[in-house]
Design a protein around this motif. Structure first.
Motif, mmCIF file in Angstrom:
data_model
loop_
_atom_site.group_PDB
_atom_site.id
_atom_site.type_symbol
_atom_site.label_atom_id
_atom_site.label_comp_id
_atom_site.label_asym_id
_atom_site.label_seq_id
_atom_site.Cartn_x
_atom_site.Cartn_y
_atom_site.Cartn_z
ATOM 1 N N GLY A 111 0.808 -1.207 0.000
ATOM 2 C CA GLY A 111 0.000 0.000 0.000
ATOM 3 C C GLY A 111 0.842 1.259 0.000
ATOM 4 N N ASN A 112 1.965 1.209 0.677
ATOM 5 C CA ASN A 112 2.846 2.368 0.724
ATOM 6 C C ASN A 112 3.490 2.644 -0.625
ATOM 7 O OD1 ASN A 112 3.535 4.449 2.414
ATOM 8 N ND2 ASN A 112 4.636 3.166 3.874
ATOM 9 N N ILE A 113 3.735 1.609 -1.404
ATOM 10 C CA ILE A 113 4.285 1.819 -2.748
ATOM 11 C C ILE A 113 3.242 2.483 -3.648
ATOM 12 C CG2 ILE A 113 5.202 0.692 -4.808
ATOM 13 C CD1 ILE A 113 7.083 0.884 -2.310
ATOM 14 N N ILE A 114 1.988 2.077 -3.500
ATOM 15 C CA ILE A 114 0.928 2.737 -4.259
ATOM 16 C C ILE A 114 0.856 4.218 -3.882
ATOM 17 C CG2 ILE A 114 -1.574 2.851 -4.604
ATOM 18 C CD1 ILE A 114 -0.254 0.574 -6.089
ATOM 19 N N CYS A 115 1.030 4.512 -2.588
ATOM 20 C CA CYS A 115 1.035 5.914 -2.154
ATOM 21 C C CYS A 115 2.214 6.667 -2.759
ATOM 22 C CB CYS A 115 1.097 5.992 -0.628
ATOM 23 S SG CYS A 115 -0.439 5.526 0.185
ATOM 24 N N ARG A 165 4.064 6.924 7.173
ATOM 25 C CA ARG A 165 4.188 6.145 8.398
ATOM 26 C C ARG A 165 2.965 5.245 8.513
ATOM 27 N NH1 ARG A 165 4.087 11.062 10.431
ATOM 28 N NH2 ARG A 165 2.327 10.424 11.764
ATOM 29 N N ARG A 166 3.134 4.128 9.181
ATOM 30 C CA ARG A 166 2.028 3.184 9.319
ATOM 31 C C ARG A 166 0.827 3.805 10.039
ATOM 32 N NH1 ARG A 166 4.626 0.194 6.040
ATOM 33 N NH2 ARG A 166 5.133 -1.997 6.506
ATOM 34 N N ASP A 167 1.086 4.771 10.937
ATOM 35 C CA ASP A 167 -0.004 5.364 11.715
ATOM 36 C C ASP A 167 -0.495 6.690 11.145
ATOM 37 O OD1 ASP A 167 2.242 6.848 12.264
ATOM 38 O OD2 ASP A 167 1.998 6.829 14.447
ATOM 39 N N ASP A 168 -0.045 7.048 9.940
ATOM 40 C CA ASP A 168 -0.500 8.287 9.329
ATOM 41 C C ASP A 168 -2.002 8.198 9.041
ATOM 42 O OD1 ASP A 168 0.566 10.859 7.620
ATOM 43 O OD2 ASP A 168 -1.123 9.867 6.621
ATOM 44 N N PRO A 169 -2.785 9.217 9.408
ATOM 45 C CA PRO A 169 -4.253 9.157 9.224
ATOM 46 C C PRO A 169 -4.670 8.918 7.769
ATOM 47 C CG PRO A 169 -3.658 10.973 10.668
ATOM 48 C CD PRO A 169 -2.376 10.440 10.122
ATOM 49 N N ASP A 170 -4.005 9.604 6.821
ATOM 50 C CA ASP A 170 -4.358 9.406 5.408
ATOM 51 C C ASP A 170 -4.075 7.973 4.964
ATOM 52 O OD1 ASP A 170 -5.343 11.903 5.022
ATOM 53 O OD2 ASP A 170 -3.600 12.697 3.963
ATOM 54 N N MET A 214 -3.887 5.289 6.894
ATOM 55 C CA MET A 214 -4.841 4.392 7.549
ATOM 56 C C MET A 214 -6.199 4.445 6.868
ATOM 57 S SD MET A 214 -3.775 5.194 11.525
ATOM 58 C CE MET A 214 -5.009 4.113 12.243
ATOM 59 N N GLN A 215 -6.602 5.626 6.408
ATOM 60 C CA GLN A 215 -7.878 5.769 5.707
ATOM 61 C C GLN A 215 -7.850 5.037 4.378
ATOM 62 O OE1 GLN A 215 -10.853 7.557 6.751
ATOM 63 N NE2 GLN A 215 -11.571 6.235 5.094
ATOM 64 N N LEU A 216 -6.747 5.174 3.651
ATOM 65 C CA LEU A 216 -6.621 4.494 2.356
ATOM 66 C C LEU A 216 -6.702 2.983 2.529
ATOM 67 C CD1 LEU A 216 -4.295 5.352 -0.555
ATOM 68 C CD2 LEU A 216 -4.172 3.049 0.386
ATOM 69 N N VAL A 217 -5.982 2.456 3.526
ATOM 70 C CA VAL A 217 -5.994 1.011 3.778
ATOM 71 C C VAL A 217 -7.395 0.554 4.159
ATOM 72 C CG1 VAL A 217 -5.139 -0.810 5.303
ATOM 73 C CG2 VAL A 217 -3.556 0.892 4.388
ATOM 74 N N LYS A 218 -8.050 1.323 5.016
ATOM 75 C CA LYS A 218 -9.418 0.978 5.446
ATOM 76 C C LYS A 218 -10.366 0.975 4.251
ATOM 77 C CE LYS A 218 -12.982 2.426 8.798
ATOM 78 N NZ LYS A 218 -14.082 2.774 7.890
ATOM 79 N N ASN A 219 -10.263 1.985 3.390
ATOM 80 C CA ASN A 219 -11.111 2.051 2.201
ATOM 81 C C ASN A 219 -10.936 0.810 1.336
ATOM 82 O OD1 ASN A 219 -11.927 4.588 2.996
ATOM 83 N ND2 ASN A 219 -10.669 5.692 1.506
ATOM 84 N N ASN A 220 -9.686 0.457 1.110
ATOM 85 C CA ASN A 220 -9.415 -0.679 0.232
ATOM 86 C C ASN A 220 -9.877 -1.989 0.856
ATOM 87 O OD1 ASN A 220 -7.970 -1.133 -2.444
ATOM 88 N ND2 ASN A 220 -7.074 -2.735 -1.172
#
Length: 500
Positions: free
Chosen positions: A184-188, A197-202, A204-210
């Motif tokens: 997911g971080n590579i997609i970002c 960072r793993r705890d970054d709000p954006d 975390m939101q992207l991961v949750k959406n997916n």
């Protein structure tokens, strides 16, 4: 010489003429009124063959190939569906008759994905062609160069991934979460120009959406194959729409951030590249095919969805196959150690020097076959395949599983065997590599293939260089999949130790 009718009684002559006319009329109706002349199993009213698919539809539909051949039909609810099996028929449809089979069905749910402006879920035509070209060009700016920033991002993220694997020595590790977050971080990095960072709000939101989208899509949308079901599944479908709206809001937020800081002289990521495309392509060209700036910019959302789950699932399978085939894992490590050493991380420059490693990646993609049917296709016009008539707008399934598990092409297909992709000299056998289609084929071939291959190679080689994955005694994982939008391995844990 007398004609045959001159020696037959008149009534019999009339009967023969009637039979010929009726047969011709029936053939005309076949090509005019029905979806296909393909053979297939009996289908029940309303549900068709849905109740026969079971928990592993890819295996069931492959078994029908031996009964009905490479091109047969089933009923998916109200949709007559042509299933194409085997490498020869697949290449004929996807490559030689590419335009005939490049369509997308008019599914109800597709109108809601990406506000109905999706490239991947839209039908084939002039607008799709321009949209596809734009997306490919934007991706190429960041993935096709000899040296590019995304490769460095992947190498750094792979280093971070292996460090996390090794952070709890002696404790069982489920590789799913760490792999998922790293991919997911590579997609970002690709879409937004930075890793999070793993705890970054954006992030975390992207991961949750997916996560939510994949969970819902994996369960299937019954309204797509039985439209009348939308009257009984409103709550469920509204939840799906709500997930899509959340994803849209997130994309709009990131897009606006880019628009506010956009500099055409400094392309930071794919989002910038797409913004530039909206300026470089004339309004006349866009309007002539009905393409809008919204179509172009929403492509970012599609790239996130397409590049997230597929790569992460394949990497999870690679850990499982290496853990359960310790001798191959040791051979991969030895090859990497010999070519790359332990003082640096692998790079794409090492690709051609690691044939056994590449063969293991190819065998992982073949064996896992994470996308057994790809996305559903449809015919763009009346056509024929293998002598079978198929009407325009007919739903088509490309059964990629039937290729990967074809005993004539891949003997003992259920066995993990990387040697099937090597020649007698230990080099990669390119002819064998061409025997399956992990990224699809033809007009709908995955535009992110170069990125996908880069990610798989760099993550896999770094994991194999730095980590040793061992099964847990008494808890040897079952090598099996759970069916969804993609085939993921059933949850498993391994021990991870450092290679020194």
């Amino acid at each position: 010489m007398l004609g045959i009718t001159s020696v037959l009684p008149v009534p019999l002559t009339i009967i023969l003429v009637i039979i010929v006319v009726v047969c011709a009329f029936v053939l005309f109706l076949q090509h005019r009124g029905i979806a296909t002349t393909a053979p297939g199993p009996f289908a029940w009213p309303v549900f068709g063959n849905l109740l026969s698919l079971g928990k592993k539809p890819h295996e069931y539909l492959t078994s029908l190939r031996s009964v009905y051949g490479d091109v047969y039909q089933i009923k998916m609810g109200s949709h007559t569906t042509v299933v194409i099996n085997g490498l020869k028929a697949m290449k004929q449809a996807c490559i030689k008759q590419a335009e005939d089979f490049a369509g997308r069905p008019n599914f109800y749910s597709f109108h809601y994905i990406a506000n109905g402006k999706s490239m991947g879920f839209s039908d084939y035509g002039p607008r799709w062609k321009l949209h596809r070209r734009i997306a490919q060009n934007a991706l190429a700016n960041f993935t096709n160069k000899r040296h590019n920033p995304i490769e460095e991002d992947i190498i750094q993220e792979a280093e971070f991934l292996t460090a996390n694997f090794l952070s709890t020595p002696g404790k069982p590790v489920n590789p799913h979460n760490e792999i998922y977050l790293s991919v997911g971080n590579i997609i970002c990095a690709l879409c937004f120009g930075k890793r999070y960072r793993r705890d970054d709000p954006d992030f975390m939101q992207l991961v949750k959406n997916n996560d939510e989208f994949m969970a819902f899509a994996g369960a299937g949308n019954p309204v797509d194959i039985m439209p009348w079901m939308r009257h009984f599944t409103k709550r469920s479908f509204n939840k799906f729409v709500s997930i899509l709206e959340t994803m849209n809001k997130f994309s709009l937020k990131k897009r606006q951030e880019h628009l506010d800081t956009y500099n055409p002289m400094n392309m930071r990521d794919v989002t910038d590249a797409l913004i530039k495309m909206t300026e470089d392509i004339s309004e006349e060209e866009k309007s002539s095919v009905g393409l809008t700036d919204e179509h172009i910019l929403i492509t970012v959302q599609e790239l996130i969805g397409a590049g997230f789950d597929t790569i992460a699932s394949t990497l999870q399978w690679s850990v499982l196959f290496m853990a359960t085939n310790a001798e191959y894992q040791d051979m991969v490590h030895a090859e990497i150690r010999k070519v790359v050493g332990m003082d640096r991380f692998p790079s794409m420059d090492d690709y051609s020097s690691l044939p056994f490693t590449e063969a293991c990646i190819m065998e992982t993609m073949r064996h896992s076959c994470i996308f057994p049917f790809a996305l559903p296709h449809s015919t763009t016009k009346d056509t024929e395949l293998n002598g079978v008539f198929i009407k325009a707008k007919t739903l088509v399934f490309l059964n990629l599983w039937s290729i990967n598990y074809d005993k004539e092409i891949f003997p003992d297909p259920t066995v993990f065997n990387p040697y099937r992709f090597l020649d007698s000299d230990g080099n990669v056998n390119r002819s064998a590599v061409d025997l399956f289609m992990p990224f699809g084929a033809g007009k709908r071939r995955c535009p992110g293939e170069p990125l996908g291959r880069m990610e798989l190679f760099l993550f896999f080689t770094t994991m194999m260089q730095r980590c040793k994955f061992n099964v847990i005694r008494g808890r040897v994982p079952v090598v099996d999949s759970k069916y969804g939008l993609t085939l993921k391995p059933k949850d498993f844990e391994v021990y991870v130790s450092a290679r020194i």
